[in-house]
Design a protein around this motif. Structure first.
Motif, PDB file in Angstrom:
ATOM      1  N   ILE B  57       0.846  -1.204   0.000  1.00 51.17           N
ATOM      2  CA  ILE B  57       0.000   0.000   0.000  1.00 51.17           C
ATOM      3  C   ILE B  57       0.877   1.249   0.000  1.00 51.17           C
ATOM      4  O   ILE B  57       0.628   2.202  -0.753  1.00 51.17           O
ATOM      5  CB  ILE B  57      -0.921   0.002   1.249  1.00 51.17           C
ATOM      6  CG1 ILE B  57      -1.914  -1.165   1.202  1.00 51.17           C
ATOM      7  CG2 ILE B  57      -1.664   1.339   1.364  1.00 51.17           C
ATOM      8  CD1 ILE B  57      -2.941  -1.120   0.102  1.00 51.17           C
ATOM      9  N   SER B  58       1.910   1.228   0.799  1.00 54.45           N
ATOM     10  CA  SER B  58       2.820   2.376   0.891  1.00 54.45           C
ATOM     11  C   SER B  58       3.422   2.688  -0.481  1.00 54.45           C
ATOM     12  O   SER B  58       3.571   3.857  -0.860  1.00 54.45           O
ATOM     13  CB  SER B  58       3.918   2.066   1.904  1.00 54.45           C
ATOM     14  OG  SER B  58       4.628   3.229   2.247  1.00 54.45           O
ATOM     15  N   GLN B  59       3.754   1.636  -1.220  1.00 52.54           N
ATOM     16  CA  GLN B  59       4.313   1.796  -2.558  1.00 52.54           C
ATOM     17  C   GLN B  59       3.287   2.384  -3.527  1.00 52.54           C
ATOM     18  O   GLN B  59       3.616   3.281  -4.311  1.00 52.54           O
ATOM     19  CB  GLN B  59       4.768   0.419  -3.040  1.00 52.54           C
ATOM     20  CG  GLN B  59       5.688   0.417  -4.223  1.00 52.54           C
ATOM     21  CD  GLN B  59       6.155  -0.996  -4.546  1.00 52.54           C
ATOM     22  OE1 GLN B  59       7.126  -1.480  -3.975  1.00 52.54           O
ATOM     23  NE2 GLN B  59       5.453  -1.689  -5.408  1.00 52.54           N
ATOM     24  N   HIS B  60       2.056   1.901  -3.447  1.00 49.30           N
ATOM     25  CA  HIS B  60       0.993   2.439  -4.306  1.00 49.30           C
ATOM     26  C   HIS B  60       0.727   3.911  -3.985  1.00 49.30           C
ATOM     27  O   HIS B  60       0.526   4.731  -4.887  1.00 49.30           O
ATOM     28  CB  HIS B  60      -0.291   1.621  -4.139  1.00 49.30           C
ATOM     29  CG  HIS B  60      -0.273   0.300  -4.846  1.00 49.30           C
ATOM     30  ND1 HIS B  60       0.018   0.175  -6.183  1.00 49.30           N
ATOM     31  CD2 HIS B  60      -0.510  -0.969  -4.406  1.00 49.30           C
ATOM     32  CE1 HIS B  60      -0.043  -1.110  -6.541  1.00 49.30           C
ATOM     33  NE2 HIS B  60      -0.349  -1.821  -5.470  1.00 49.30           N
ATOM     34  N   LEU B  61       0.740   4.249  -2.684  1.00 52.83           N
ATOM     35  CA  LEU B  61       0.538   5.642  -2.277  1.00 52.83           C
ATOM     36  C   LEU B  61       1.641   6.533  -2.856  1.00 52.83           C
ATOM     37  O   LEU B  61       1.391   7.655  -3.298  1.00 52.83           O
ATOM     38  CB  LEU B  61       0.517   5.748  -0.742  1.00 52.83           C
ATOM     39  CG  LEU B  61      -0.729   5.183  -0.050  1.00 52.83           C
ATOM     40  CD1 LEU B  61      -0.515   5.083   1.452  1.00 52.83           C
ATOM     41  CD2 LEU B  61      -1.960   6.038  -0.351  1.00 52.83           C
ATOM     42  N   LYS B  62       2.859   6.002  -2.871  1.00 45.30           N
ATOM     43  CA  LYS B  62       3.993   6.745  -3.414  1.00 45.30           C
ATOM     44  C   LYS B  62       3.781   7.064  -4.897  1.00 45.30           C
ATOM     45  O   LYS B  62       4.089   8.168  -5.353  1.00 45.30           O
ATOM     46  CB  LYS B  62       5.265   5.907  -3.231  1.00 45.30           C
ATOM     47  CG  LYS B  62       6.552   6.661  -3.429  1.00 45.30           C
ATOM     48  CD  LYS B  62       7.739   5.745  -3.154  1.00 45.30           C
ATOM     49  CE  LYS B  62       9.062   6.441  -3.415  1.00 45.30           C
ATOM     50  NZ  LYS B  62      10.194   5.515  -3.202  1.00 45.30           N
ATOM     51  N   GLU B  63       3.237   6.104  -5.618  1.00 40.09           N
ATOM     52  CA  GLU B  63       2.991   6.322  -7.044  1.00 40.09           C
ATOM     53  C   GLU B  63       1.899   7.361  -7.273  1.00 40.09           C
ATOM     54  O   GLU B  63       1.996   8.187  -8.178  1.00 40.09           O
ATOM     55  CB  GLU B  63       2.636   4.996  -7.725  1.00 40.09           C
ATOM     56  CG  GLU B  63       3.855   4.096  -7.861  1.00 40.09           C
ATOM     57  CD  GLU B  63       3.535   2.741  -8.476  1.00 40.09           C
ATOM     58  OE1 GLU B  63       3.251   2.715  -9.672  1.00 40.09           O
ATOM     59  OE2 GLU B  63       3.559   1.733  -7.746  1.00 40.09           O
ATOM     60  N   LEU B  64       0.863   7.311  -6.446  1.00 48.86           N
ATOM     61  CA  LEU B  64      -0.210   8.306  -6.551  1.00 48.86           C
ATOM     62  C   LEU B  64       0.323   9.697  -6.196  1.00 48.86           C
ATOM     63  O   LEU B  64      -0.059  10.696  -6.808  1.00 48.86           O
ATOM     64  CB  LEU B  64      -1.378   7.933  -5.634  1.00 48.86           C
ATOM     65  CG  LEU B  64      -2.176   6.684  -6.051  1.00 48.86           C
ATOM     66  CD1 LEU B  64      -3.092   6.222  -4.936  1.00 48.86           C
ATOM     67  CD2 LEU B  64      -2.977   6.955  -7.327  1.00 48.86           C
ATOM     68  N   LYS B  65       1.235   9.745  -5.224  1.00 51.31           N
ATOM     69  CA  LYS B  65       1.860  11.021  -4.832  1.00 51.31           C
ATOM     70  C   LYS B  65       2.765  11.543  -5.941  1.00 51.31           C
ATOM     71  O   LYS B  65       2.914  12.753  -6.104  1.00 51.31           O
ATOM     72  CB  LYS B  65       2.694  10.826  -3.557  1.00 51.31           C
ATOM     73  CG  LYS B  65       1.946  11.165  -2.274  1.00 51.31           C
ATOM     74  CD  LYS B  65       2.894  11.167  -1.061  1.00 51.31           C
ATOM     75  CE  LYS B  65       3.378   9.759  -0.731  1.00 51.31           C
ATOM     76  NZ  LYS B  65       4.213   9.729   0.506  1.00 51.31           N
ATOM     77  N   SER B  66       3.365  10.622  -6.715  1.00 50.64           N
ATOM     78  CA  SER B  66       4.347  11.023  -7.735  1.00 50.64           C
ATOM     79  C   SER B  66       3.748  11.948  -8.788  1.00 50.64           C
ATOM     80  O   SER B  66       4.452  12.773  -9.370  1.00 50.64           O
ATOM     81  CB  SER B  66       4.954   9.788  -8.402  1.00 50.64           C
ATOM     82  OG  SER B  66       4.041   9.223  -9.325  1.00 50.64           O
ATOM     83  N   ILE B  67       2.449  11.817  -9.053  1.00 50.82           N
ATOM     84  CA  ILE B  67       1.812  12.778  -9.970  1.00 50.82           C
ATOM     85  C   ILE B  67       0.896  13.733  -9.197  1.00 50.82           C
ATOM     86  O   ILE B  67       0.022  14.380  -9.767  1.00 50.82           O
ATOM     87  CB  ILE B  67       1.030  12.084 -11.116  1.00 50.82           C
ATOM     88  CG1 ILE B  67      -0.073  11.165 -10.587  1.00 50.82           C
ATOM     89  CG2 ILE B  67       1.970  11.309 -12.027  1.00 50.82           C
ATOM     90  CD1 ILE B  67      -1.093  10.801 -11.667  1.00 50.82           C
ATOM     91  N   GLU B  68       1.083  13.768  -7.881  1.00 52.76           N
ATOM     92  CA  GLU B  68       0.388  14.710  -6.994  1.00 52.76           C
ATOM     93  C   GLU B  68      -1.130  14.561  -6.976  1.00 52.76           C
ATOM     94  O   GLU B  68      -1.845  15.516  -6.671  1.00 52.76           O
ATOM     95  CB  GLU B  68       0.768  16.156  -7.356  1.00 52.76           C
ATOM     96  CG  GLU B  68       2.243  16.446  -7.133  1.00 52.76           C
ATOM     97  CD  GLU B  68       2.645  17.810  -7.706  1.00 52.76           C
ATOM     98  OE1 GLU B  68       2.784  18.748  -6.923  1.00 52.76           O
ATOM     99  OE2 GLU B  68       2.782  17.908  -8.953  1.00 52.76           O
TER     100      GLU B  68
END
Lengths: 107, 107
Positions: B57-68
């Motif tokens: 989940i933490s990794q998926h959140l990081k990807e969603l954050k990557s495009i803000e």
DNA sequence: ATTTATTATCGTAATATTGCAATATAAAAA
DNA sequence: TTTTTATATTGCAATATTACGATAATAAAT
């Protein structure tokens, strides 16, 4: 691992993810843009236009066909690829519904 | 190979592909839907809700954050994740522009 | 100070995707 | 019939993604 656990998500979530995945490549974006702006949309023209090898383009076309965003009509030895307008609009509505359904309760 | 040839596509095409790629996973769809419907959107709640391991989940959140698309606010030892409404609407407009710009000259 | 709780990062195995050469298929042209 | 042209399929190497256990980092609670 390396395998998406589709079984823990609902049909709508998996359906959206599949649509997004098909669109998640610049070559497929470029192909869709090219097809939609040509009167004659032949596979070989796409190969010349995009700059990837013919088998690679053929594979990308297959993925676009897999969700019926495009359709190919055989014309002799050529194939005329076209946008499937009905599906195109369906997908646009589906994506907008997803974007509109977020409610922003937080923060 | 296995490497996307981004250099042969334009900025807009690559940008669209990146956005679609971030959305191209049912877990990330589910996370966005969950966050948008919660008043308190804590990372650990997402883990309980989705049914994937915490690092995943933490990794998926990081990807969603990557495009803000989402932003995380630290609250003590917890992190409150929220939809970035401004970016969310920007992305929706961008995708609609893509869908509307196809002209359907062919077939 | 130690323990507990929450989230992030690292390392890694399994699987998926990308791209292309080689080849197959099929229809038109010679 | 043979050759040419257009597209699809196969097989494979390189890279990317997914998932998770182990561990680190950080802050609150004891």
């Amino acid at each position: 691992m390396g395998l998406t656990k589709t079984q823990i998500f609902n049909t709508r979530q998996n359906q959206l993810a599949i649509i997004f995945k098909v669109l998640a490549h610049p070559a497929r974006i470029a192909i869709l843009q090219y097809i939609s702006n040509q009167k004659e949309c032949i596979c070989n023209d796409i190969v010349d236009e995009i700059g990837l090898a013919q088998p690679t383009i053929s594979q990308h076309l297959k993925e676009l066909k897999s969700i019926e965003l495009i359709q190919g009509e055989i014309e002799g030895k050529k194939v005329c690829y076209c946008i499937n307008l009905k599906k195109w609009k369906e997908v646009q509505v589906l994506l907008n519904t997803f974007f509109d359904q977020t409610k922003f309760n937080c923060c």
